[in-house]
Design an enzyme around this catalytic site. Structure first.
Site, mmCIF file in Angstrom:
data_model
loop_
_atom_site.group_PDB
_atom_site.id
_atom_site.type_symbol
_atom_site.label_atom_id
_atom_site.label_comp_id
_atom_site.label_asym_id
_atom_site.label_seq_id
_atom_site.Cartn_x
_atom_site.Cartn_y
_atom_site.Cartn_z
ATOM 1 N N PRO A 1 14.801 17.786 -5.459
ATOM 2 C CA PRO A 1 14.743 16.643 -6.373
ATOM 3 C C PRO A 1 13.438 16.539 -7.148
ATOM 4 O O PRO A 1 12.350 16.795 -6.602
ATOM 5 C CB PRO A 1 14.878 15.435 -5.439
ATOM 6 C CG PRO A 1 15.414 15.952 -4.168
ATOM 7 C CD PRO A 1 15.096 17.399 -4.081
ATOM 8 N N ASN A 2 13.572 16.180 -8.408
ATOM 9 C CA ASN A 2 12.448 15.879 -9.307
ATOM 10 C C ASN A 2 11.643 17.105 -9.733
ATOM 11 O O ASN A 2 10.616 16.969 -10.398
ATOM 12 C CB ASN A 2 11.498 14.834 -8.675
ATOM 13 C CG ASN A 2 12.189 13.515 -8.462
ATOM 14 O OD1 ASN A 2 12.710 12.931 -9.403
ATOM 15 N ND2 ASN A 2 12.243 13.048 -7.220
ATOM 16 N N ARG B 1 6.284 15.900 -15.210
ATOM 17 C CA ARG B 1 6.172 15.092 -13.991
ATOM 18 C C ARG B 1 4.728 15.082 -13.494
ATOM 19 O O ARG B 1 4.212 16.125 -13.044
ATOM 20 C CB ARG B 1 7.086 15.671 -12.905
ATOM 21 C CG ARG B 1 7.000 14.886 -11.604
ATOM 22 C CD ARG B 1 7.718 15.585 -10.471
ATOM 23 N NE ARG B 1 7.591 14.805 -9.258
ATOM 24 C CZ ARG B 1 7.955 15.215 -8.053
ATOM 25 N NH1 ARG B 1 8.510 16.414 -7.907
ATOM 26 N NH2 ARG B 1 7.775 14.452 -7.007
ATOM 27 N N TYR C 1 1.141 18.060 -10.554
ATOM 28 C CA TYR C 1 2.040 19.221 -10.523
ATOM 29 C C TYR C 1 1.792 20.227 -11.642
ATOM 30 O O TYR C 1 2.433 21.282 -11.672
ATOM 31 C CB TYR C 1 3.499 18.741 -10.558
ATOM 32 C CG TYR C 1 3.848 17.890 -9.356
ATOM 33 C CD1 TYR C 1 3.857 18.434 -8.076
ATOM 34 C CD2 TYR C 1 4.133 16.530 -9.491
ATOM 35 C CE1 TYR C 1 4.148 17.658 -6.965
ATOM 36 C CE2 TYR C 1 4.433 15.743 -8.382
ATOM 37 C CZ TYR C 1 4.440 16.311 -7.119
ATOM 38 O OH TYR C 1 4.722 15.557 -6.016
ATOM 39 N N ASN D 1 11.499 25.114 -2.538
ATOM 40 C CA ASN D 1 10.663 23.919 -2.630
ATOM 41 C C ASN D 1 11.601 22.729 -2.443
ATOM 42 O O ASN D 1 12.343 22.370 -3.354
ATOM 43 C CB ASN D 1 9.937 23.819 -3.969
ATOM 44 C CG ASN D 1 8.987 22.623 -4.007
ATOM 45 O OD1 ASN D 1 9.105 21.691 -3.214
ATOM 46 N ND2 ASN D 1 8.045 22.644 -4.940
ATOM 47 N N ALA E 1 10.705 16.123 -1.856
ATOM 48 C CA ALA E 1 10.559 15.094 -0.825
ATOM 49 C C ALA E 1 11.559 15.255 0.313
ATOM 50 O O ALA E 1 11.423 14.602 1.352
ATOM 51 C CB ALA E 1 10.699 13.711 -1.450
ATOM 52 N N GLU F 1 8.851 28.473 2.251
ATOM 53 C CA GLU F 1 8.716 27.106 1.718
ATOM 54 C C GLU F 1 7.495 27.048 0.806
ATOM 55 O O GLU F 1 6.416 27.524 1.177
ATOM 56 C CB GLU F 1 8.553 26.132 2.888
ATOM 57 C CG GLU F 1 8.402 24.675 2.453
ATOM 58 C CD GLU F 1 8.270 23.734 3.664
ATOM 59 O OE1 GLU F 1 8.477 24.197 4.819
ATOM 60 O OE2 GLU F 1 7.959 22.551 3.435
ATOM 61 N N HIS G 1 5.212 24.486 -1.854
ATOM 62 C CA HIS G 1 4.901 23.205 -2.491
ATOM 63 C C HIS G 1 3.811 23.449 -3.513
ATOM 64 O O HIS G 1 2.804 24.122 -3.219
ATOM 65 C CB HIS G 1 4.427 22.180 -1.460
ATOM 66 C CG HIS G 1 5.487 21.850 -0.451
ATOM 67 N ND1 HIS G 1 6.539 21.009 -0.739
ATOM 68 C CD2 HIS G 1 5.677 22.303 0.809
ATOM 69 C CE1 HIS G 1 7.330 20.942 0.327
ATOM 70 N NE2 HIS G 1 6.834 21.715 1.277
ATOM 71 N N ARG H 1 -2.575 14.861 0.526
ATOM 72 C CA ARG H 1 -1.978 13.701 -0.125
ATOM 73 C C ARG H 1 -1.588 12.633 0.913
ATOM 74 O O ARG H 1 -2.122 12.618 2.013
ATOM 75 C CB ARG H 1 -0.783 14.168 -0.967
ATOM 76 C CG ARG H 1 -1.193 15.183 -2.029
ATOM 77 C CD ARG H 1 -0.014 15.645 -2.864
ATOM 78 N NE ARG H 1 0.585 14.526 -3.586
ATOM 79 C CZ ARG H 1 1.786 14.578 -4.176
ATOM 80 N NH1 ARG H 1 2.505 15.680 -4.109
ATOM 81 N NH2 ARG H 1 2.245 13.536 -4.833
HETATM 82 C C1 DQA Z 1 6.299 18.866 -3.649
HETATM 83 C C2 DQA Z 1 5.555 17.935 -2.691
HETATM 84 C C3 DQA Z 1 6.481 16.833 -2.183
HETATM 85 O O1 DQA Z 1 5.783 15.968 -1.303
HETATM 86 C C4 DQA Z 1 7.032 16.027 -3.339
HETATM 87 O O2 DQA Z 1 7.939 15.070 -2.866
HETATM 88 C C5 DQA Z 1 7.654 16.900 -4.381
HETATM 89 C C6 DQA Z 1 6.954 18.112 -4.781
HETATM 90 C C7 DQA Z 1 5.344 19.924 -4.254
HETATM 91 O O3 DQA Z 1 5.847 20.898 -4.809
HETATM 92 O O4 DQA Z 1 4.128 19.737 -4.225
HETATM 93 O O5 DQA Z 1 8.685 16.577 -4.944
HETATM 94 O O6 DQA Z 1 7.295 19.571 -2.915
#
Ligand code: DQA
Length: 145
Positions: free
Chosen positions: A10-11, A18, A23, A73, A76, A97, A99, A106
């Site tokens: 998501p997102n 974003r 990011y 990735n 959340a 994985e 991020h 954070r």
């Molecule tokens: C993320 C880190 C997560 O905590 C966050 O919710 C994201 C992006 C990252 O790529 O840094 O959506 O996965």
């Protein structure tokens, strides 16, 4: 031809727009292109999937058991994506994985990932480079077929 699964949660489809201070300005298309370029010499294609919902991500995993490995990735969903975790537990190849941000630098709610124990490795805080390094790790660890 072999394929690598590149899964974003998501997102992450709005990367570039974003919270660029966290990011960065690279778009998801930029990242997907960089990963595709990195694995091209090995003859791997990239199956790139980004979804906003956990169920659709699970379908993408179930539909791609024939890939050689995956970069994930979870966004959340790292925090409480138990169904995603179960789907990844049944994915029959190594996956890494990633991020973009350093989640441990954070908020405290980002410090635990329910999927990390199943990952072959975890990369955080290196921005888009993290995806390329994950691809490189899979190139080095997945046997040539
Ligand atoms: C993320 C880190 C997560 O905590 C966050 O919710 C994201 C992006 C990252 O790529 O840094 O959506 O996965």
């Amino acid at each position: 031809m072999s394929s690598l699964l590149l899964l974003n949660g998501p997102n992450l489809g709005i990367l570039g727009r974003r919270q660029p201070e966290i990011y960065g300005t690279a778009t998801l298309a930029d990242i997907e292109a960089a990963v595709a370029k990195r694995v091209a010499d090995r003859g791997w294609q990239v199956v790139a999937v980004q979804r906003e919902s956990e169920g659709e991500l699970i379908h993408a995993i179930q539909d791609n058991y024939d890939t050689v490995g995956a970069i994930v990735n979870p966004g959340a969903l790292m925090i409480a994506g138990w169904s995603l975790r179960d789907a990844l537990a049944n994915y029959p190849h190594p996956w890494i994985e990633v991020h973009l941000s350093n989640v441990w630098a954070r908020e405290a709610f980002r410090h635990e990932s329910v999927v990390s124990p199943l990952a072959a490795g975890v990369i955080a805080g290196l921005g888009p480079l993290g995806y390329e390094l994950a691809a490189e790790a899979l190139l080095r660890t997945v046997p040539t077929s």
